[in-house]
Structures are given as structure tokens and as C-alpha cells.
Design a protein around this motif. Sequence first.
Motif, short mmCIF file in Angstrom:
data_model
loop_
_atom_site.label_atom_id
_atom_site.label_comp_id
_atom_site.label_asym_id
_atom_site.label_seq_id
_atom_site.Cartn_x
_atom_site.Cartn_y
_atom_site.Cartn_z
N HIS A 1 40.02 3.90 -13.94
CA HIS A 1 39.77 3.89 -12.49
C HIS A 1 40.87 4.73 -11.84
O HIS A 1 42.05 4.38 -11.93
CB HIS A 1 39.77 2.46 -11.94
CG HIS A 1 38.58 1.66 -12.41
ND1 HIS A 1 38.68 0.35 -12.80
CD2 HIS A 1 37.28 2.01 -12.53
CE1 HIS A 1 37.46 -0.08 -13.15
NE2 HIS A 1 36.60 0.91 -13.00
N GLU B 1 44.04 3.56 -9.64
CA GLU B 1 44.92 2.55 -10.23
C GLU B 1 46.05 3.26 -10.97
O GLU B 1 46.04 3.38 -12.20
CB GLU B 1 44.10 1.65 -11.16
CG GLU B 1 42.95 0.96 -10.41
CD GLU B 1 41.99 0.17 -11.30
OE1 GLU B 1 42.28 0.00 -12.49
OE2 GLU B 1 40.95 -0.25 -10.78
N ARG C 1 38.27 5.76 -7.49
CA ARG C 1 37.94 4.89 -8.62
C ARG C 1 36.99 5.55 -9.62
O ARG C 1 37.13 5.42 -10.83
CB ARG C 1 37.29 3.62 -8.06
CG ARG C 1 36.81 2.62 -9.11
CD ARG C 1 36.18 1.41 -8.43
NE ARG C 1 35.58 0.48 -9.38
CZ ARG C 1 36.22 -0.57 -9.91
NH1 ARG C 1 37.46 -0.81 -9.56
NH2 ARG C 1 35.62 -1.36 -10.76
N HIS D 1 44.74 -2.22 -15.71
CA HIS D 1 44.01 -2.00 -14.45
C HIS D 1 44.79 -2.50 -13.23
O HIS D 1 45.82 -3.16 -13.37
CB HIS D 1 42.67 -2.76 -14.49
CG HIS D 1 41.63 -2.09 -15.32
ND1 HIS D 1 40.63 -1.33 -14.78
CD2 HIS D 1 41.45 -2.06 -16.67
CE1 HIS D 1 39.86 -0.86 -15.76
NE2 HIS D 1 40.33 -1.29 -16.91
N GLU D 2 44.21 -2.19 -12.06
CA GLU D 2 44.74 -2.73 -10.80
C GLU D 2 43.56 -3.20 -9.95
O GLU D 2 42.42 -2.78 -10.15
CB GLU D 2 45.54 -1.67 -10.05
CG GLU D 2 46.68 -1.10 -10.88
CD GLU D 2 47.81 -0.60 -10.03
OE1 GLU D 2 48.62 -1.43 -9.58
OE2 GLU D 2 47.87 0.63 -9.80
#
Length: 246
Positions: free
Chosen positions: A49, A52, A91, A130-131
Motif C-alpha cells: 500500500h 504506508e 494506496r 502495514h499501516e
Amino acid sequence: MERWLKVCGRQSGLSMGVFAEGDGYPLMVVESSATIPGNPSLYLSAGIHGDEPAPVEALIRWAEENKGCLKAWNLTIFPCLNPWGLERNIRFDAEGRDLNRSYNSRKLPRITAQLALIKGRRFDVAACLHEDYDARGFYLYEIAAARPHFGEEICRKLSPIMTTDSRSNIDGHRARGGLIRRRIRPDMLAGHPEAFRLHFHYAARTFTLETPSEEGLASRISVHREFLSFLLKKPKTRYGNYHGNR
Ligand SMILES: [Zn+2]
């Protein structure tokens, strides 16, 4: 890519290659030049993504700092799976697709190429970094498979750096102390995340770590780095035997 090239070489035992092209960018893999039987195997990925960034930076920093210890592992690292998105803070890919819902699709050559590259490999641990914009602290998905489970221990280790997301329901899943331990079935989502694919075909245990996008970048990077260090420091025996444990 320049920083990763510097990490590669005799000391780390790593080499870098390009496995596909994605929206005009080379997609790179960094892996152990030789597979040593008996060494635990680890799959790491970041940046699928594009919005992130902390995991992408954390992964390279961790590799730079641990150059001398990386030979003890059979490593497969995807340092940034969506460089087009990372540069634009988006993203999705250039076609607006969520790449992390495309791991059961055969329509994306970049994903087909990635899966072809890891075909036949078995990982003791796979971790996807991830974030999340909605997160209120860090949280961790642990797909329930091989024992022992490490989720609680990981959350404890990371909690001095950042508070855990204390919600009891995160993204529709029951959570405790920032940990979501799930059993998953292939029919749960139409588009499969990378972690699903890894769990079904490649990895004895699969983690997805999420840091809150609204927190400061430095502490988000620290959480991911500490998580990676945790995986590296674990004695080999703790991972058990992949086939025996499955
Ligand atoms: Zn993500």
C-alpha cells in the motif's frame, strides 16, 4: 534501491534482483544468495500500500543495522511492492486496484511473477508490514497456525515504544491487547491479501503488523524495526519444524 544494494554482498549473504515491472517501476526482491538447510526461513514484505511509508523505511534500516546477522537466515524480502504508490502516497496501483486484495487473481503479472518466484519455498515466518489510518495504536494479526503462537509476546515487546490499539473490535475482528488471532478460510474474502496466500501455501506462521498512520513517522518506524528484530532474535529452535508443526 541504492540502500538495499549497499546491504547486499558477502557480509549479509544477500543479493538483489528485479522480478517484475509495476507501473513503470522495477519491483525488487532481496534474498539470501544461498539457501542453507537448517537455517530458519523468513519472508518479509512492505509497501504494497503506497500510503504506508514507515514499514518501507523500517525494513531497510533494520537490514542496514543487522547486516552481520542476516546470514543465519534464509531470507526472501520484498522491500517495496508498490513503488509507484509510495512516491505518490497512494494506496492503490496506477489502475486503482488494491494489490493486497489480488493474491488470488491471475490477472496481475506482477503478482503472478512474485508467486512464481517463491514457488516451492516454505517459510517458518512470514510478515507483512502495514499501516492503518483508523488505528489508535499498533496492532497485530496472527493467523492461527503453527504453535507456539508469538502474538502476545510480540505485543508486549512493542508496547513500550507505542501503545497498543486497545479496541476490542478492530476492523470487524475480535482483538485483545492489540492482537487479533484469526483462523482463515479461502472463502472469507473475494480478493485475497498477501497474508492469506502465504498462510495457505507457503508459511508456517503469518503476521501482519499495522501502525497508526496519524502517529509520528519516527515511532511508527521504531515499532516495525523492533518487530523485525524480535523475529531475528528468536532462537531457531522456537520456530520448530515447519512440516512437523503445520
Ligand atoms: Zn496496508
